[in-house]
Design a protein around this motif. Structure first.
Motif, mmCIF file in Angstrom:
data_model
loop_
_atom_site.group_PDB
_atom_site.id
_atom_site.type_symbol
_atom_site.label_atom_id
_atom_site.label_comp_id
_atom_site.label_asym_id
_atom_site.label_seq_id
_atom_site.Cartn_x
_atom_site.Cartn_y
_atom_site.Cartn_z
ATOM 1 N N ASN A 1 9.978 -13.945 65.155
ATOM 2 C CA ASN A 1 11.326 -14.020 66.149
ATOM 3 C C ASN A 1 10.857 -13.944 67.650
ATOM 4 O O ASN A 1 11.074 -12.663 67.976
ATOM 5 C CB ASN A 1 12.235 -12.955 65.390
ATOM 6 N N LYS A 2 10.522 -14.867 68.245
ATOM 7 C CA LYS A 2 10.027 -14.575 69.460
ATOM 8 C C LYS A 2 11.102 -14.381 70.539
ATOM 9 O O LYS A 2 10.890 -13.661 71.327
ATOM 10 C CB LYS A 2 9.112 -15.825 69.966
ATOM 11 N N GLU A 3 12.301 -14.637 69.856
ATOM 12 C CA GLU A 3 13.471 -14.675 70.923
ATOM 13 C C GLU A 3 13.689 -12.943 71.201
ATOM 14 O O GLU A 3 14.246 -12.623 72.262
ATOM 15 C CB GLU A 3 14.829 -15.114 70.358
ATOM 16 N N ILE B 1 3.130 -13.350 64.722
ATOM 17 C CA ILE B 1 2.974 -14.514 63.883
ATOM 18 C C ILE B 1 2.952 -15.670 64.393
ATOM 19 O O ILE B 1 2.260 -16.867 63.841
ATOM 20 C CB ILE B 1 3.965 -14.381 62.652
ATOM 21 N N ASP B 2 3.628 -15.939 65.525
ATOM 22 C CA ASP B 2 3.303 -17.160 66.187
ATOM 23 C C ASP B 2 1.833 -17.623 66.537
ATOM 24 O O ASP B 2 1.102 -16.826 66.618
ATOM 25 C CB ASP B 2 3.957 -17.044 67.711
ATOM 26 N N SER B 3 1.730 -18.878 66.229
ATOM 27 C CA SER B 3 0.221 -19.111 66.102
ATOM 28 C C SER B 3 -0.542 -19.008 67.488
ATOM 29 O O SER B 3 -1.766 -18.760 67.381
ATOM 30 C CB SER B 3 0.080 -20.807 65.613
ATOM 31 N N GLU B 4 0.099 -19.234 68.399
ATOM 32 C CA GLU B 4 -0.593 -19.177 69.862
ATOM 33 C C GLU B 4 -0.966 -17.715 70.014
ATOM 34 O O GLU B 4 -2.010 -17.535 70.577
ATOM 35 C CB GLU B 4 0.284 -19.565 70.823
ATOM 36 N N HIS B 5 -0.173 -16.886 69.669
ATOM 37 C CA HIS B 5 -0.340 -15.454 69.912
ATOM 38 C C HIS B 5 -0.953 -14.789 69.122
ATOM 39 O O HIS B 5 -1.962 -13.940 69.350
ATOM 40 C CB HIS B 5 1.334 -14.676 69.930
ATOM 41 N N MET C 1 10.577 -25.696 76.080
ATOM 42 C CA MET C 1 11.182 -24.266 76.353
ATOM 43 C C MET C 1 10.371 -23.321 75.138
ATOM 44 O O MET C 1 10.174 -22.104 75.787
ATOM 45 C CB MET C 1 12.746 -24.215 75.850
ATOM 46 N N ASN C 2 10.181 -23.868 74.257
ATOM 47 C CA ASN C 2 9.502 -23.219 73.255
ATOM 48 C C ASN C 2 8.221 -22.478 73.756
ATOM 49 O O ASN C 2 7.794 -21.381 73.704
ATOM 50 C CB ASN C 2 8.906 -23.799 71.880
ATOM 51 N N LYS C 3 7.462 -23.023 74.635
ATOM 52 C CA LYS C 3 6.233 -22.731 75.346
ATOM 53 C C LYS C 3 6.539 -21.640 76.335
ATOM 54 O O LYS C 3 5.985 -20.621 76.698
ATOM 55 C CB LYS C 3 5.352 -23.909 75.844
ATOM 56 N N GLY C 4 7.751 -22.031 77.055
ATOM 57 C CA GLY C 4 8.184 -21.097 78.110
ATOM 58 C C GLY C 4 8.491 -19.811 77.550
ATOM 59 O O GLY C 4 8.184 -18.676 78.069
ATOM 60 N N LEU C 5 9.334 -19.637 76.272
ATOM 61 C CA LEU C 5 9.389 -18.497 75.544
ATOM 62 C C LEU C 5 8.357 -17.885 75.163
ATOM 63 O O LEU C 5 8.124 -16.568 75.325
ATOM 64 C CB LEU C 5 10.321 -18.931 74.327
ATOM 65 N N GLU C 6 7.223 -18.803 74.650
ATOM 66 C CA GLU C 6 6.047 -18.203 74.336
ATOM 67 C C GLU C 6 5.020 -17.501 75.366
ATOM 68 O O GLU C 6 4.404 -16.229 75.297
ATOM 69 C CB GLU C 6 5.193 -19.095 73.794
ATOM 70 N N VAL C 7 5.201 -18.058 76.710
ATOM 71 C CA VAL C 7 4.538 -17.334 77.796
ATOM 72 C C VAL C 7 5.261 -15.972 77.911
ATOM 73 O O VAL C 7 4.540 -14.734 78.197
ATOM 74 C CB VAL C 7 4.902 -18.077 79.140
HETATM 75 MG MG MG Z 1 4.032 -21.214 68.637
#
Ligand code: MG
Length: 385
Positions: free
Chosen positions: A119-121, A144-148, A211-217
């Motif tokens: 839950n990145k939010e 759990i986000d694949s990038e992180h 926006m997903n990438k922005g939230l991930e930053v």
């Molecule tokens: Mg991701």
């Protein structure tokens, strides 16, 4: 044996997490599950995994749920709280979608339990509060986000002070090669078909707008303590490299695998160990080409807006997140156009009076204010086009 809770067990991450847990039955027991309204799937999951507790957060679904087993059925946010803080629980997988994930994230850490976070939010809204709470309670937050998950693995190659920058990769979504003009006419159905990942609706739209990438930053900033100007984004349509870390000597370490969420879930469950899995082996010759390009800020302004919110700090990222949730829902309901999402988020953010060093209540207030403001903007003829 670890007792695991999955919040959002009917979603894409939740279902993948249950697949991983069923591969490792001797190591993990499913203690609790939660769904919002998909009680049909919950009715299948309960006899299969035998959780002690299950939470249903939608009132009507809770009332019509058939109770014919030993699992204790709880309702709403109080139910989530009871589940996350139960003394027998070791690890909580938070796979809820959106800001509803914040309170359970906080309660998990408050109880000193490991939080495996999809839950990145919640990190976007209240990253500092969650990181501080984890430190205070000696609890761990595992991505759990694949990038992180990729970055966490790459960081093992050097010391923290040797990191030059984080490079988050992005598939670029389905509209990478569309013209800017074209994007206005994008339909909900087109936006919901992602080229490399199969995910829930909200994150699929966020991937299409970037926006997903922005939230991930913002998520990466809090998880790894790296400032925004040392986090970059690189479009990589094949989604084989999940992210990279550049060290001060110029070495770049990348983490690769076939795109499959089961891997980051498994990595979080077993961290810091690696265990054998039956995931598909990566065949780079078969992949053939890995390509990369810079994100197009003009075509996909949401990424830049998210960087701006992170630099504003305080309550600004919570406002970004709430306005985006409202605008994405309005798009899914055919109320605003694809390009309207970005206009609504930007306008909401520009009207916001940011509060620095926010407490929990300030974040909740900012979230509510942003929802109201973005909701009004969704009805504005200029904005929704
Ligand atoms: Mg991701």
């Amino acid at each position: 044996m670890k007792n695991v809770v999955i919040l959002g067990s009917s979603g894409s991450i939740g279902r993948n997490a249950l697949k991983v847990l069923s591969d490792f039955k001797e190591r993990f027991s499913v203690f609790g599950l939660s769904v919002h309204s998909n009680v049909g799937l919950l009715e299948e999951q309960i006899p299969r995994f035998g959780p002690k507790m299950a939470v249903i957060t939608d009132q009507e679904s809770f009332e019509r749920f058939h109770r014919n087993h030993d699992t204790e059925i709880l309702f709403g946010t109080d139910g989530l709280k009871k589940l996350c803080s139960h003394p027998k629980v070791d690890l909580v997988i938070n796979a809820l979608v959106g800001s509803v994930g914040l309170l359970p994230s906080l309660q998990t850490l408050e109880s000193g339990k490991t939080l495996a976070i999809a839950n990145k939010e919640s990190l976007v809204m209240a990253g500092k509060l969650l990181i501080d709470k984890a430190k205070e309670k000696g609890a761990e937050i595992l991505p759990i986000d694949s990038e992180h998950s990729a970055i966490k693995q790459c960081l093992l190659s050097g010391k923290r002070e040797e990191v030059k920058r984080l490079i988050l990769t992005a598939s670029g979504g389905p509209f990478l090669s569309r013209s800017r003009e074209d994007l206005k006419e994008i339909t909900v159905e087109q936006a919901l078909s992602h080229p490399t990942w199969e995910m829930g609706k909200k994150i699929t739209i966020d991937s299409a707008t970037l926006m997903n990438k922005g939230l991930e930053v913002i998520e990466a900033h809090w998880l790894f303590g790296i400032p925004a100007d040392r986090i970059s984004v690189l479009i990589h349509p094949q989604s084989i490299i999940h992210s990279m870390v550049e060290f001060v000597d110029g070495s770049v370490i990348a983490q690769m695998s076939v795109p499959d969420m089961k891997l980051p879930i498994q990595y979080a469950l077993f961290y810091p160990q690696r265990v054998i899995s039956n995931n598909t082996s990566l065949d780079l010759a078969k992949a053939g080409k890995l390509t990369f390009l810079e994100p197009d800020d003009e075509k996909f302004p949401c990424l830049g807006i998210a960087y701006h919110a992170l630099k504003m700090g305080g309550t600004a990222p919570a406002v970004l997140n709430a306005a985006n949730e409202v605008a994405v829902q309005a798009f899914l309901n055919h109320g605003v156009s694809f390009t309207g999402i970005q206009k609504i988020v930007q306008e909401t953010l520009s009207r916001h009076k940011r509060k620095l060093a926010p407490k929990f209540d300030d974040i909740i207030d900012a979230d509510a204010w942003a929802r109201q403001t973005a909701g009004e903007l969704c009805l504005n003829a200029e904005m929704k086009r």
